[in-house]
Design a protein around this motif. Structure first.
Motif, PDB file in Angstrom:
ATOM      1  N   THR A 237       0.924  -0.905  -0.112  1.00 11.57           N
ATOM      2  CA  THR A 237      -0.036   0.246   0.282  1.00 11.57           C
ATOM      3  C   THR A 237       0.964   1.352   0.077  1.00 11.57           C
ATOM      4  OG1 THR A 237      -0.308   0.075   2.308  1.00 11.57           O
ATOM      5  CG2 THR A 237      -1.796  -1.260   1.277  1.00 11.57           C
ATOM      6  N   ALA A 238       2.145   1.227   0.020  1.00 11.50           N
ATOM      7  CA  ALA A 238       3.195   2.017  -0.006  1.00 11.50           C
ATOM      8  C   ALA A 238       4.367   1.921  -0.533  1.00 11.50           C
ATOM      9  CB  ALA A 238       3.164   2.835   1.268  1.00 11.50           C
ATOM     10  N   LYS A 239       5.250   2.581  -0.988  1.00 11.94           N
ATOM     11  CA  LYS A 239       6.458   2.316  -1.422  1.00 11.94           C
ATOM     12  C   LYS A 239       7.585   1.516  -0.717  1.00 11.94           C
ATOM     13  CE  LYS A 239      10.649   4.140  -3.720  1.00 11.94           C
ATOM     14  NZ  LYS A 239      11.449   5.637  -4.274  1.00 11.94           N
ATOM     15  N   TRP A 240       7.375   1.939   0.562  1.00 12.62           N
ATOM     16  CA  TRP A 240       8.097   1.152   1.808  1.00 12.62           C
ATOM     17  C   TRP A 240       7.278   1.039   2.943  1.00 12.62           C
ATOM     18  CZ3 TRP A 240      12.608  -0.760  -0.020  1.00 12.62           C
ATOM     19  CH2 TRP A 240      13.206  -0.084  -1.014  1.00 12.62           C
TER      20      TRP A 240
ATOM     21  N   LEU B 278       4.955   3.789   7.101  1.00 10.03           N
ATOM     22  CA  LEU B 278       4.680   3.613   5.533  1.00 10.03           C
ATOM     23  C   LEU B 278       5.264   5.055   5.055  1.00 10.03           C
ATOM     24  CD1 LEU B 278       1.975   2.468   7.183  1.00 10.03           C
ATOM     25  CD2 LEU B 278       1.537   1.667   4.826  1.00 10.03           C
ATOM     26  N   GLY B 279       5.586   4.996   3.909  1.00  6.86           N
ATOM     27  CA  GLY B 279       6.032   6.146   3.082  1.00  6.86           C
ATOM     28  C   GLY B 279       7.116   5.846   2.103  1.00  6.86           C
ATOM     29  N   ASP B 280       7.577   7.121   1.740  1.00  2.69           N
ATOM     30  CA  ASP B 280       8.575   7.069   0.364  1.00  2.69           C
ATOM     31  C   ASP B 280      10.026   7.174   0.726  1.00  2.69           C
ATOM     32  OD1 ASP B 280       6.423   6.856  -1.303  1.00  2.69           O
ATOM     33  OD2 ASP B 280       6.293   9.082  -1.530  1.00  2.69           O
ATOM     34  N   ASP B 281      10.186   7.662   1.970  1.00  4.41           N
ATOM     35  CA  ASP B 281      11.597   7.703   2.380  1.00  4.41           C
ATOM     36  C   ASP B 281      12.232   6.828   3.337  1.00  4.41           C
ATOM     37  OD1 ASP B 281      14.049   8.730   3.522  1.00  4.41           O
ATOM     38  OD2 ASP B 281      13.204  10.424   4.545  1.00  4.41           O
ATOM     39  N   LEU B 282      12.729   5.814   2.929  1.00  2.00           N
ATOM     40  CA  LEU B 282      13.250   4.696   3.754  1.00  2.00           C
ATOM     41  C   LEU B 282      14.133   5.075   4.802  1.00  2.00           C
ATOM     42  CD1 LEU B 282      13.041   1.552   4.194  1.00  2.00           C
ATOM     43  CD2 LEU B 282      15.081   1.371   2.599  1.00  2.00           C
TER      44      LEU B 282
ATOM     45  N   LEU C  19      11.682   6.541   7.343  1.00  2.00           N
ATOM     46  CA  LEU C  19      10.779   5.498   7.978  1.00  2.00           C
ATOM     47  C   LEU C  19      11.674   4.741   9.045  1.00  2.00           C
ATOM     48  CD1 LEU C  19       8.859   4.113   4.903  1.00  2.00           C
ATOM     49  CD2 LEU C  19       7.989   5.779   6.620  1.00  2.00           C
TER      50      LEU C  19
END
Length: 383
Positions: free
Chosen positions: A302-305, A356-360, A363
């Protein structure tokens, strides 16, 4: 069958956090989860309506528990195989079967079967004496064939004296080569009795002192080829071993770019907790679908990471957990907290946090900060 809803009733043997989170998944499906717990204070017993108290080693208790269940499954692998076979012979729909579960219960049986199937495994051998260990070669890893978890029942031995001390313990053992690791991975798949399979993205698991502390989905930097190989391996093993429901294949990624099977678990698994928020279908709902022979759900992220951090028990004293939750929610409202209703002991898994999100990198920092805050009540949790 539940006479009120006319929907299936699933029984889960074991009252820990896996049953607790499976209970949550049954609610959306309109189902009832019956739980066999050893204590009224077990995590699932605190929240489920249909709880029976009894031991998983008591066949009569298992028989009474299984009555009227459409399927019986497990939140641990410790039910004796002869009890599972007795239930199946009496017409109970047990998922997975004893013939499959043995490969999660007994490491020697698992290594023998995987070797027969040609699956990639570390070099290994059964050992019953110090001479066997020395013949295998030191240093090596000794593993108890039954009962080990979270680093328990695993010994890295470098000398004959160290090996002798383990062998003297009198438990069944296997020896494995000490693998030069790049990292550890997990491939979680589901399979239904019909034979449908579904695979989740391969994840990286981070261990500390033998305990998983972090899971990253998908595994960063994993090549497409190696990820597909890991998924194909897990799907193939699920079919060859006759698994139903969820199976986690814990993997070593070696320094030279290979994957080796470390362990198998035939139930919802710690490396799949991220799926509650991070996948279209959580591993807990997927396990229910699998054991009931429902069509399986989507496994896409459900998210990139997605990053999940286990919350471990800390030292007694300090700020109350409720107060820690209050501050965490204020500081990082996007962090999703799951607490298991367990008594706190240092090092014990008492919950997990998912972000959850785009910046590993961000996160991972958030998840770690949240887990430390819930454990110790100290740190920085501003998002």
């Amino acid at each position: 069958m539940d006479q009120h809803t006319q929907l299936p009733k699933v029984g889960m043997v074991g009252g820990g956090q896996l049953a607790r989170m499976t209970h949550q998944a049954t609610i959306a499906l309109g189902q009832s989860l019956r739980v066999l717990a050893e204590s009224e204070t077990d995590g699932a017993a605190l929240v489920a309506a249909d709880v029976q108290i009894g031991s998983h080693t008591d066949l009569d208790a298992l028989r009474a528990f299984a009555k009227d269940c459409d399927a019986v499954t497990f939140d641990h692998e410790h039910v004796p195989g002869e009890h599972i076979r007795a239930l199946a012979a009496e017409g109970v729909n047990v998922q997975p079967s004893a013939d499959a579960l043995i490969y999660a219960q007994d490491k020697r049986a698992m290594r023998e079967r995987l070797t027969e199937l040609g699956a990639p495994v570390p070099r290994w051998a059964p050992v019953g004496s110090l001479a066997d260990v020395e013949a295998f070669g030191l240093p090596c890893v000794l593993k108890a064939t039954r009962g080990g978890y979270d680093g328990k029942g695993v010994w890295v031995v470098s000398t004959a004296d160290e090996a002798a001390e383990v062998v003297a313990g009198g438990v069944g053992l296997i020896a494995e080569e000490k693998v030069e690791l790049a990292r550890e991975l997990s491939a979680v798949v589901a399979r239904s009795p019909f034979g449908q399979v579904a695979a989740y993205p391969v994840v990286e698991t981070v261990q500390r002192d033998g305990i998983c502390v972090e899971v990253i989905a998908p595994a960063p930097g994993l090549s497409e080829d190696l990820g597909a190989q890991a998924q194909r391996l897990a799907v193939s093993l699920a079919g060859e071993l006759g698994v139903t429901g969820i199976m986690a294949v814990e993997l070593f990624e070696t320094a030279d770019g290979r994957i080796l099977v470390n362990e198998l678990a035939m139930r919802p698994h710690n490396s799949g907790h991220w799926t509650i928020e991070g996948a279209r279908t959580s591993q807990f709902e997927q396990h229910l679908r699998g054991v009931l022979d429902y069509p399986l759900g989507e496994t896409a992220l459900t998210a990139k990471w997605v990053v999940m951090a286990n919350v471990l028990g800390g030292e007694p004293g300090g700020m109350r957990v409720d107060e820690r939750l209050h501050h965490l929610m204020a500081g990082d409202p996007g962090a999703k907290v799951h607490l298991y209703g367990k008594a706190v002991r240092p090092g014990r898994k008492i919950g997990h946090v998912t972000v959850l999100g785009d910046d590993l990198d961000g996160l991972r920092a958030r998840a770690q900060a949240a887990a430390i805050w819930l454990r110790d009540g100290v740190g920085h949790i501003e998002h």
